[in-house]
Write a protein that holds these residues in place. Structure first.
Motif, PDB file in Angstrom:
ATOM      1  N   GLY A  27      -0.602   9.351  -0.907  1.00  0.00           N
ATOM      2  CA  GLY A  27       0.264   9.393  -1.515  1.00  0.00           C
ATOM      3  C   GLY A  27       0.970  10.370  -0.217  1.00  0.00           C
ATOM      4  N   ASP A  28      -0.269  11.049   0.304  1.00  0.00           N
ATOM      5  CA  ASP A  28       0.409  11.804   1.480  1.00  0.00           C
ATOM      6  C   ASP A  28       1.491  11.610   2.077  1.00  0.00           C
ATOM      7  OD1 ASP A  28       0.949  14.502   2.036  1.00  0.00           O
ATOM      8  OD2 ASP A  28      -0.989  15.019   2.863  1.00  0.00           O
ATOM      9  N   TYR A  70       0.563  -1.187  -0.076  1.00  0.00           N
ATOM     10  CA  TYR A  70      -0.223   0.028   0.009  1.00  0.00           C
ATOM     11  C   TYR A  70       0.537   1.722   0.188  1.00  0.00           C
ATOM     12  CZ  TYR A  70      -3.685   3.520   1.439  1.00  0.00           C
ATOM     13  OH  TYR A  70      -4.587   4.659   1.164  1.00  0.00           O
ATOM     14  N   GLY A  71       2.011   1.620   0.466  1.00  0.00           N
ATOM     15  CA  GLY A  71       2.681   2.676   1.335  1.00  0.00           C
ATOM     16  C   GLY A  71       4.393   1.929   1.122  1.00  0.00           C
ATOM     17  N   ILE A  72       5.035   2.978   0.759  1.00  0.00           N
ATOM     18  CA  ILE A  72       6.532   2.907   1.127  1.00  0.00           C
ATOM     19  C   ILE A  72       7.318   2.748   2.687  1.00  0.00           C
ATOM     20  CG2 ILE A  72       7.252   4.020  -0.851  1.00  0.00           C
ATOM     21  CD1 ILE A  72       7.674   6.470   1.469  1.00  0.00           C
ATOM     22  N   ASP A 126       6.172  10.861  -5.988  1.00  0.00           N
ATOM     23  CA  ASP A 126       5.480  10.526  -7.007  1.00  0.00           C
ATOM     24  C   ASP A 126       5.814   8.978  -7.027  1.00  0.00           C
ATOM     25  OD1 ASP A 126       3.013  12.913  -7.665  1.00  0.00           O
ATOM     26  OD2 ASP A 126       5.135  13.527  -6.818  1.00  0.00           O
ATOM     27  N   LEU A 127       7.434   9.143  -7.619  1.00  0.00           N
ATOM     28  CA  LEU A 127       7.881   7.855  -7.998  1.00  0.00           C
ATOM     29  C   LEU A 127       7.849   6.747  -7.144  1.00  0.00           C
ATOM     30  CD1 LEU A 127      10.878  10.569  -9.614  1.00  0.00           C
ATOM     31  CD2 LEU A 127       8.923   8.665 -10.765  1.00  0.00           C
ATOM     32  N   LEU A 128       8.066   6.647  -6.446  1.00  0.00           N
ATOM     33  CA  LEU A 128       8.119   5.440  -5.133  1.00  0.00           C
ATOM     34  C   LEU A 128       6.726   4.861  -5.535  1.00  0.00           C
ATOM     35  CD1 LEU A 128       9.069   7.283  -2.562  1.00  0.00           C
ATOM     36  CD2 LEU A 128      10.737   6.284  -4.071  1.00  0.00           C
ATOM     37  N   GLU A 129       7.448   3.361  -6.284  1.00  0.00           N
ATOM     38  CA  GLU A 129       6.018   2.596  -5.586  1.00  0.00           C
ATOM     39  C   GLU A 129       6.360   1.682  -4.880  1.00  0.00           C
ATOM     40  OE1 GLU A 129       3.086  -0.211  -6.020  1.00  0.00           O
ATOM     41  OE2 GLU A 129       3.439   1.645  -7.189  1.00  0.00           O
TER      42      GLU A 129
END
Length: 282
Positions: A87-88, A66-68, A132-135
């Protein structure tokens, strides 16, 4: 006891650390070799004095994707907060990055920490970093340097976080992931890895959509990454990477304490009226 060391005594003391042979006028003394082991693994010399944590995707294999924050969890001195369910994110390293100047300063970005992706700086010249670039599903390694490293990496008062998307040697040839959760969260991702004795090619694509847990916090992102690693010689390694994203998410904004207690899922009226958002094509 003599009041000062003779020159031959000084040479003998220095020779103890290097295993030197010292020859006087009439006698030769061979001193033993002293071996000092400082680290169990090889590290870059400028990094050794700092607090460094290295992780691979195997360490968070049970991640939700889901998130980093899943890759940065349980690292001393590092705090990652998901502020709106999308993404915030807020990344804090030893207090740096906690907040900016004004309620809009860090919307969708983080400050005080320098972030790299496959060796390329993502942090902008003013010290602000958009994520934005972190998946999450494409990340394979992360190095977290927790220290004031301004002299080595520029505007990075809180430290450096280096992410990598290059597939590990243990990566499967093909991976397909489908995730679903509450608040409208849906994600589909696929990864293909071509491995040969001297080269590795990896391609990853992901699509994510979420409604967020607060009003006016919807998000959607397309992400694609490509990497090539080739060993041209025993001492020459070439690595090429490319990353693309179309990322958009709405920002619900801050609430007063009274509004938060009454309706924590509400959005700030001004943010909602102005349709505050990040919409980046990178």
């Amino acid at each position: 006891m003599p009041s000062r060391l003779s020159w031959s005594s000084v040479v003998g003391i220095l020779g103890l650390a290097g295993g030197l042979s010292i020859q006087a006028a009439d006698t030769t003394y061979t001193l033993p070799v002293v071996t000092v082991t400082a680290l169990r693994s090889a590290e870059l010399l400028p990094v050794v004095p700092y607090a460094l944590t290295h992780r691979t995707a195997e360490g968070w294999v049970a991640r939700r994707g889901y998130g980093i924050e899943e890759a940065l969890g349980w690292i001393p001195g590092v705090l990652v907060q998901d502020r709106a369910g999308t993404g915030d994110l807020r990344i804090v390293v030893r207090g740096f990055g906690a907040r900016g100047a004004g309620d809009r300063s860090n919307n969708g970005t983080t400050r005080g920490v320098r972030i790299l992706l496959d060796g390329v700086p993502v942090t902008e010249p003013d010290g602000r970093t958009a994520l934005d670039l972190l998946e999450p599903l494409a990340l394979t390694e992360v190095d977290v340097l927790r220290s004031n490293s301004t002299l080595l990496w520029g505007n990075a008062s809180g430290g450096v976080i280096a992410f990598r998307t290059v597939p590990l040697p243990s990566a499967l040839p093909f991976t397909l992931s489908a995730l679903a959760g509450g608040f409208g969260f849906r994600k589909v991702a696929a990864q293909i890895v071509f491995d040969s004795p001297s080269s590795t090619i990896g391609t990853t694509a992901a699509y994510t959509v979420s409604s967020g847990w607060r009003r006016h916090s919807e998000a959607r992102r397309w992400w694609a990454g490509w990497s090539l690693t080739s060993e041209l010689a025993s001492s020459t390694l070439v690595e090429l990477t490319a990353t693309f994203t179309a990322n958009r998410f709405n920002i619900p904004g801050p609430l007063s304490w009274e509004d938060f207690v009454r309706t924590p899922e509400a959005a700030n009226p001004t943010y909602q009226r102005q349709r505050a958002r990040r919409d980046n094509l990178i």
